[in-house]
Design a protein around this motif. Sequence first.
Motif, mmCIF file in Angstrom:
data_model
loop_
_atom_site.group_PDB
_atom_site.id
_atom_site.type_symbol
_atom_site.label_atom_id
_atom_site.label_comp_id
_atom_site.label_asym_id
_atom_site.label_seq_id
_atom_site.Cartn_x
_atom_site.Cartn_y
_atom_site.Cartn_z
ATOM 1 N N UNK A 721 65.424 -44.153 83.162
ATOM 2 C CA UNK A 721 66.663 -44.272 83.221
ATOM 3 C C UNK A 721 67.296 -43.996 81.703
ATOM 4 N N UNK A 722 66.593 -44.364 80.868
ATOM 5 C CA UNK A 722 66.870 -43.828 79.146
ATOM 6 C C UNK A 722 66.588 -42.409 79.202
ATOM 7 N N UNK A 723 65.417 -41.733 79.652
ATOM 8 C CA UNK A 723 65.092 -40.361 79.793
ATOM 9 C C UNK A 723 66.263 -39.747 80.279
ATOM 10 N N UNK A 724 66.759 -40.130 81.440
ATOM 11 C CA UNK A 724 67.946 -39.559 82.028
ATOM 12 C C UNK A 724 68.998 -39.527 81.481
ATOM 13 N N UNK A 725 69.413 -40.670 80.759
ATOM 14 C CA UNK A 725 70.813 -40.802 80.090
ATOM 15 C C UNK A 725 70.807 -39.886 78.801
ATOM 16 N N UNK A 726 69.477 -39.976 78.045
ATOM 17 C CA UNK A 726 69.616 -38.861 76.890
ATOM 18 C C UNK A 726 69.976 -37.510 77.443
ATOM 19 N N UNK A 727 69.398 -36.911 78.464
ATOM 20 C CA UNK A 727 69.898 -35.790 79.154
ATOM 21 C C UNK A 727 71.576 -35.658 79.243
ATOM 22 N N UNK A 728 72.102 -36.906 79.849
ATOM 23 C CA UNK A 728 73.294 -36.948 80.402
ATOM 24 C C UNK A 728 74.234 -36.968 79.020
ATOM 25 N N UNK A 729 73.687 -37.664 78.259
ATOM 26 C CA UNK A 729 74.438 -37.818 76.965
ATOM 27 C C UNK A 729 74.695 -36.609 76.109
ATOM 28 N N UNK A 730 73.851 -35.715 76.137
ATOM 29 C CA UNK A 730 73.649 -34.340 75.536
ATOM 30 C C UNK A 730 74.936 -33.420 76.371
ATOM 31 N N UNK A 731 74.921 -33.889 77.453
ATOM 32 C CA UNK A 731 75.871 -32.934 78.317
ATOM 33 C C UNK A 731 77.412 -33.432 77.897
ATOM 34 N N UNK A 732 77.423 -34.609 77.905
ATOM 35 C CA UNK A 732 78.561 -35.498 77.510
ATOM 36 C C UNK A 732 79.072 -34.821 75.991
ATOM 37 N N UNK A 733 78.264 -34.583 75.216
ATOM 38 C CA UNK A 733 78.475 -34.237 73.751
ATOM 39 C C UNK A 733 78.517 -32.605 73.744
ATOM 40 N N UNK A 734 77.785 -31.902 74.611
ATOM 41 C CA UNK A 734 77.858 -30.489 74.408
ATOM 42 C C UNK A 734 78.255 -29.739 75.422
ATOM 43 N N UNK A 735 78.579 -30.331 76.459
ATOM 44 C CA UNK A 735 79.117 -29.623 77.741
ATOM 45 C C UNK A 735 77.931 -28.988 78.682
ATOM 46 N N UNK A 736 78.091 -28.128 79.740
ATOM 47 C CA UNK A 736 79.289 -27.536 79.810
ATOM 48 C C UNK A 736 80.574 -28.407 80.482
ATOM 49 N N UNK A 737 81.718 -27.440 80.494
ATOM 50 C CA UNK A 737 82.871 -28.418 80.938
ATOM 51 C C UNK A 737 82.729 -28.840 82.556
ATOM 52 N N UNK A 738 83.099 -30.069 82.591
ATOM 53 C CA UNK A 738 83.190 -30.616 83.917
ATOM 54 C C UNK A 738 81.664 -30.949 84.374
ATOM 55 N N UNK A 739 81.064 -31.628 83.406
ATOM 56 C CA UNK A 739 79.721 -31.654 83.651
ATOM 57 C C UNK A 739 79.437 -33.177 84.271
ATOM 58 N N UNK A 740 79.965 -34.312 83.762
ATOM 59 C CA UNK A 740 79.670 -35.583 83.862
ATOM 60 C C UNK A 740 81.026 -36.299 84.523
ATOM 61 N N UNK A 741 81.041 -36.857 85.617
ATOM 62 C CA UNK A 741 82.162 -37.723 85.982
ATOM 63 C C UNK A 741 82.467 -39.079 85.073
ATOM 64 N N UNK A 742 83.547 -39.202 84.902
ATOM 65 C CA UNK A 742 84.075 -40.391 83.977
ATOM 66 C C UNK A 742 83.521 -41.658 84.453
ATOM 67 N N UNK A 743 83.067 -41.942 85.782
ATOM 68 C CA UNK A 743 82.602 -43.166 86.300
ATOM 69 C C UNK A 743 81.354 -43.558 85.817
ATOM 70 N N UNK A 744 80.398 -42.342 85.375
ATOM 71 C CA UNK A 744 79.219 -42.549 84.839
ATOM 72 C C UNK A 744 79.063 -42.945 83.276
ATOM 73 N N UNK A 745 80.057 -42.536 82.755
ATOM 74 C CA UNK A 745 80.310 -42.353 81.115
ATOM 75 C C UNK A 745 79.890 -43.956 80.540
ATOM 76 N N UNK A 746 80.500 -44.860 80.887
ATOM 77 C CA UNK A 746 80.222 -46.235 80.480
ATOM 78 C C UNK A 746 78.681 -46.646 80.572
ATOM 79 N N UNK A 747 77.819 -46.491 81.578
ATOM 80 C CA UNK A 747 76.805 -46.864 81.804
ATOM 81 C C UNK A 747 75.670 -46.002 80.961
ATOM 82 N N UNK A 748 76.073 -44.501 81.021
ATOM 83 C CA UNK A 748 75.150 -43.684 80.122
ATOM 84 C C UNK A 748 75.357 -44.300 78.571
#
Length: 933
Positions: A721-748
């Motif tokens: 999960x930590x490895x997954x969230x590192x990847x997802x956090x990178x998309x939150x910060x760098x994009x592309x646009x419309x990458x991450x649903x806001x429902x996942x942001x808090x747990x990431x």
Amino acid sequence: MKLLALENPLIPSQYELNIEIDPLNTTFKGIITIALHKNKNINIKEFNKFKLHGKNLSITSATFANNNDLKVTSLIDQQQFLFESNDLLSLNDNEIYNLKIEYQGNINQIKTPNDKTQGLFISNFMSNDKNTANNYILATHCQPSFARLIFPCIDEPSIKTNFILSIKSLKRFNTVSVSKIDKIDESSSIDSMKTTHFEKTELLPTSLFGFVIGDLEEIHLDLPNMSKDSNALPITIYSPLKVTQATYTLDIIQKYLPLLSNFFNFKFPSNKLDFVLLPFLNDMVMENFSMITVQMDFLLFTPQSLANPNVRNQTIQLVVHELVHQWIGNYISFNSWEFLAFNESFATFLAYYLISKNDPDNNIWSTENYLQNELATAMIQDSDLPTSKSIHDRYNQRSHNNSGDDITTNDLFDPISYQKGISMLRTLQLSIGEDLFQKAMAELFEDTVTFHNVPIKSMDIFHKLGQILKSENVTNFVSSWTRLPGLPIVSVTTTIDETSKSLKSTLTQHRFYSSENIDPDFDQQTVEDIPYHITLLTQLPGKLSDTKNTLMTDRSLKLDYPVTLLNSNSQGYYRVSYESQECYDEICKELTLGNIDDISLFKIFQDISFYLGNKFFQKSIHISGTIQILNHIASSPKDITLKSLNLWKSLSEGLSLLQTIVQAAVVHNRRAIITKITKLVSKLSEKVDDWSIETISQLHDHHELSTFSKIIALTSTTKPTQDLCQELFKHIRQGPNDSIPIELVSSIYMTISYQMTNIKDWKKLFELVKTSSGIASHIIDFNSTSENEKIITLQNLAITNLGFVTTEELITKLLNFIDTNIAATGIENAFIGVNYNSQAIINKKDNTKVRDAVWKWFKLHYSGWKRNLTKGTGSDGRGEEKLEKIAFMVLQMFVESSKLIEKYENFEDIKPVWETLQHEDRSNCTIISGFSK
């Protein structure tokens, strides 16, 4: 409160009303002739006085047909007029006393939505082709008791009369009332005026009378063979503007009016139907007989608005609800406002049923709005023992509390009784069978003497249904649900019979209540606990329905066969507690066979959520059973993924249960519990077939996203999960646009925060606390109404998850940030992570824990905060509330260390928060105890 219909020597049988209205005046003129006859409730032979309701009316003359002038006295505090004759008059059974009254009334000026739309009221509006607000709408609203503002009457629902209405007003005005226009007289010497005469109405209570005049546009259609005289039924929608935007309402009427006529086997009970849209109406909608008034925003839609399915569905529900009232509530009306909630319940129940049956894409009974927002919400409120009352007692309480002059429908309406009534009717229908229920309801309309000529009690309907169906269970069932408070819980135990070696079940019912607002010394023996009449809605193995035992009326019921589910499809107003290992074995077996749907499994978990922490109803089997079901899903064959199971709603609820257990374990430092749950959810996460960014960015289902978010949060300490969230956090910060649903942001964010070990990492999240404008375009959020709202939400999520750090350096950094920004909005949420990791060791040399550093810091700064964060201070104006929340989360870290807290030099200042914490922690203790067992 005494009723005139019971104490008055005379009661009306007909009102003949002539009204003259000039929109430029603040008053109107009225002449009314009332046909009065002897009140059979009173045994007298002579009279010289009687009363009528009236408010804000000026009576200039009152005369009987024999030219006997009457003295009139205004009883302002009673909203009545006393009429007195100089002579005693005989009171004969069959004699009609025609009373003619000349009077003047007030026109209520309406300029804002907050102005009271009662009696006769006027509003003006801008015309489509002019820049002046010289168009007018004058309308009436009589429910519950505002007819007395329009004419002298007995303004109570226990009397039904005919009305004959004539209105004199401007020629340019459209004029609409509760009956058809008979004729229009334009021969007035005043060229700008006309008199509109209406046909005699059906029998009506005063609350259903009404008229509207004004500058109205209209659209129209005819429904063939639908009116009471079997002619075409004219349907007209009137609006002060943009009436063509109401064509969707015509479509709904055209579809559902014949369906209602078929259901009742009775044509529309009038010879016309109008919907009149008004600029202002406090009650939003009013079902006047054959003239429904609606606040116009509810039915005027652009094509773009109608593209939204929620708008369409809400409109269908509203219109069909009002159509139902024309049969039940209007043609068949009720003799007391005690039955208001039932009247509304029936209209909604039947509307939901017909819509669900005739629109395959709109099964309301299984929607989130019905199951959660309506039914579940009412059940939660009805579980509060100190406030829970029966439907009957709820009305009496509201009636007692609202005894002033301006009682509104809203004052008398009880939302819990309303929702309880919908569920009662739905389960009664399911118990009887849809076809039998419909046929029995239709028979009511064959008896006009009993069910139309006079107002009835709601129970009269059920007595009749019981007679038709030859069953006493109908009236007993309804009496149970209207006379007993609260709601039941049915406990299910399934065991192996030692003799036959077969599974058998025992059902036991009691009253259910939450423990939240109950004193610790509360004695269960004091609770009223009479068995309810419960429609069981039982699902047997193999997805069969139990037709043998459909109704439970006693304390217990023994079945010589196993049950899979009670309350299938979640339609009943009760909770179910499965209390044996065999119950959960059966549930798991049927899950494997695909015989338990998402709603039913959700209901199992939802009911358990109300037992967790409830010392009166929680059983250890609820916790072990939840874990067994989720573990069963996680252990299914590899080719079965969560997506293929499509149990998102129930999985989300099941994971919420685990989060509740984890929170209790965190507070009491039960790491073994947390580890066990982490392993279970990690196993479940392996059933997610694709965690790729491409898949995640395409997720739109709320429950699926909620499930994924909870899986991440519950496994935030694991490397995958930590490895997954590192990847997802990178998309939150760098994009592309419309990458991450806001429902996942808090747990990431939570998972990222938990991994942080240095200032460089911490700053990546801290920057998003200061501003999230740079990442907003990367986030998918269908709920935000604006980009700025999305940015604020993202900043709050960053603050909420900033505190999951577990190094001394970062804890110090975090605490300094909180102290520096103590007045900032939402800063208290930064303690959520600190609270979660309170037992983590941040200095191995002296075994300093997170909570030790926080307590030292709290003691240092608390007095200063208390001086500065006084009531009403802080950037959000909630200084005192903020301080209490901070104190609560800090003290929660020491819930098992009473002596340490009580030694604090400022303990008296924090004592109220500490006592609240101790009270609320009882549920955590109950959960921990249940898990241990």
